[in-house]
Design a protein around this motif. Structure first.
Motif, PDB file in Angstrom:
ATOM      1  N   SER A 119       0.579  -1.219  -0.045  1.00 32.59           N
ATOM      2  CA  SER A 119      -0.163  -0.072   0.162  1.00 32.59           C
ATOM      3  C   SER A 119       0.925   1.095  -0.022  1.00 32.59           C
ATOM      4  O   SER A 119       1.961   1.097   0.721  1.00 32.59           O
ATOM      5  CB  SER A 119      -0.827  -0.120   1.481  1.00 32.59           C
ATOM      6  N   ASP A 123      -0.141   3.884   1.370  1.00 31.29           N
ATOM      7  CA  ASP A 123      -0.701   4.523   2.444  1.00 31.29           C
ATOM      8  C   ASP A 123       0.611   4.586   3.592  1.00 31.29           C
ATOM      9  O   ASP A 123       1.204   3.618   4.000  1.00 31.29           O
ATOM     10  CB  ASP A 123      -1.808   3.863   3.276  1.00 31.29           C
ATOM     11  N   THR A 124       0.761   5.900   3.605  1.00 32.63           N
ATOM     12  CA  THR A 124       2.043   6.094   4.774  1.00 32.63           C
ATOM     13  C   THR A 124       1.595   5.475   6.300  1.00 32.63           C
ATOM     14  O   THR A 124       2.917   5.067   7.001  1.00 32.63           O
ATOM     15  CB  THR A 124       2.232   7.698   5.045  1.00 32.63           C
ATOM     16  N   ARG A 125       0.522   5.063   6.673  1.00 34.60           N
ATOM     17  CA  ARG A 125       0.139   4.511   8.140  1.00 34.60           C
ATOM     18  C   ARG A 125       0.573   3.012   7.818  1.00 34.60           C
ATOM     19  O   ARG A 125       0.853   2.258   8.925  1.00 34.60           O
ATOM     20  CB  ARG A 125      -1.157   4.573   8.082  1.00 34.60           C
ATOM     21  N   ASP A 139      -5.877  -1.536   8.799  1.00 35.22           N
ATOM     22  CA  ASP A 139      -5.043  -1.569   8.063  1.00 35.22           C
ATOM     23  C   ASP A 139      -4.813  -3.137   7.401  1.00 35.22           C
ATOM     24  O   ASP A 139      -4.207  -2.970   6.108  1.00 35.22           O
ATOM     25  CB  ASP A 139      -3.532  -1.468   8.731  1.00 35.22           C
ATOM     26  N   ARG A 145      -6.716  -1.975   4.038  1.00 34.99           N
ATOM     27  CA  ARG A 145      -5.823  -1.148   3.085  1.00 34.99           C
ATOM     28  C   ARG A 145      -4.873  -2.136   2.299  1.00 34.99           C
ATOM     29  O   ARG A 145      -4.477  -1.897   1.292  1.00 34.99           O
ATOM     30  CB  ARG A 145      -5.441  -0.134   4.072  1.00 34.99           C
TER      31      ARG A 145
END
Length: 154
Positions: A78, A80-82, A119, A122
């Motif tokens: 992903s 997504d920085t998380r 998460d 994601r």
């Protein structure tokens, strides 16, 4: 497959216990029951109505085949920085099917997973997006032999 498992275990009791030796089975069972109780406790020892607690606890029964890969060189990660440096979440369709994250099974998984493990969804969306075809279609399932390689129906 025939009686393939008969070569690995002597009977259904041995299959259920896996590689836990008889002298360790009581402790193993106590540990599993403790883990189940720890997972249930936040729901049943709360102010939630019993019907809602039961719905939430039972909605994550699919988690039995889920896993995080710390390292997965073939996985689509992903953006997504998380999720940076967290690896990849994947899940088998069932114990008897080694396909990862078949789309037709995820409808009933999404709501509890988004609620409890955001998460995870994601990460799976990144896998599906990485296999999206030019016409927009997504692969029915993702290979477990070569993670995130599209297989099956489109």
């Amino acid at each position: 497959l025939g009686n393939f498992y008969a070569r690995l275990v002597s009977d259904s009791k041995d299959a259920a216990w896996g590689h836990v030796i008889p002298s360790d089975r009581s402790a193993a069972l106590a540990a599993v029951l403790g883990d189940i109780h720890a997972f249930h406790a936040p729901f049943y020892q709360s102010s939630l109505p019993a019907w809602l607690a039961d719905q939430l606890v039972n909605s994550v029964s699919h988690i039995r085949t889920a896993m995080w890969f710390r390292s997965c060189p073939d996985c689509h990660m992903s953006n997504d920085t998380r999720l940076q440096d967290q690896g990849a979440w994947r899940q088998w369709e069932a114990f008897t099917c080694s396909d990862f994250d078949s789309i037709h099974n995820d409808g009933e998984r999404h709501i509890p997973y988004i609620t409890f493990f955001p998460d995870s969804t994601r990460s799976k969306l990144a896998a599906w997006a990485g296999n999206q075809q030019a016409n927009g279609m997504l692969a029915e399932q993702i290979s477990s032999a070569h993670p995130d390689t599209a297989e099956g129906r489109v």
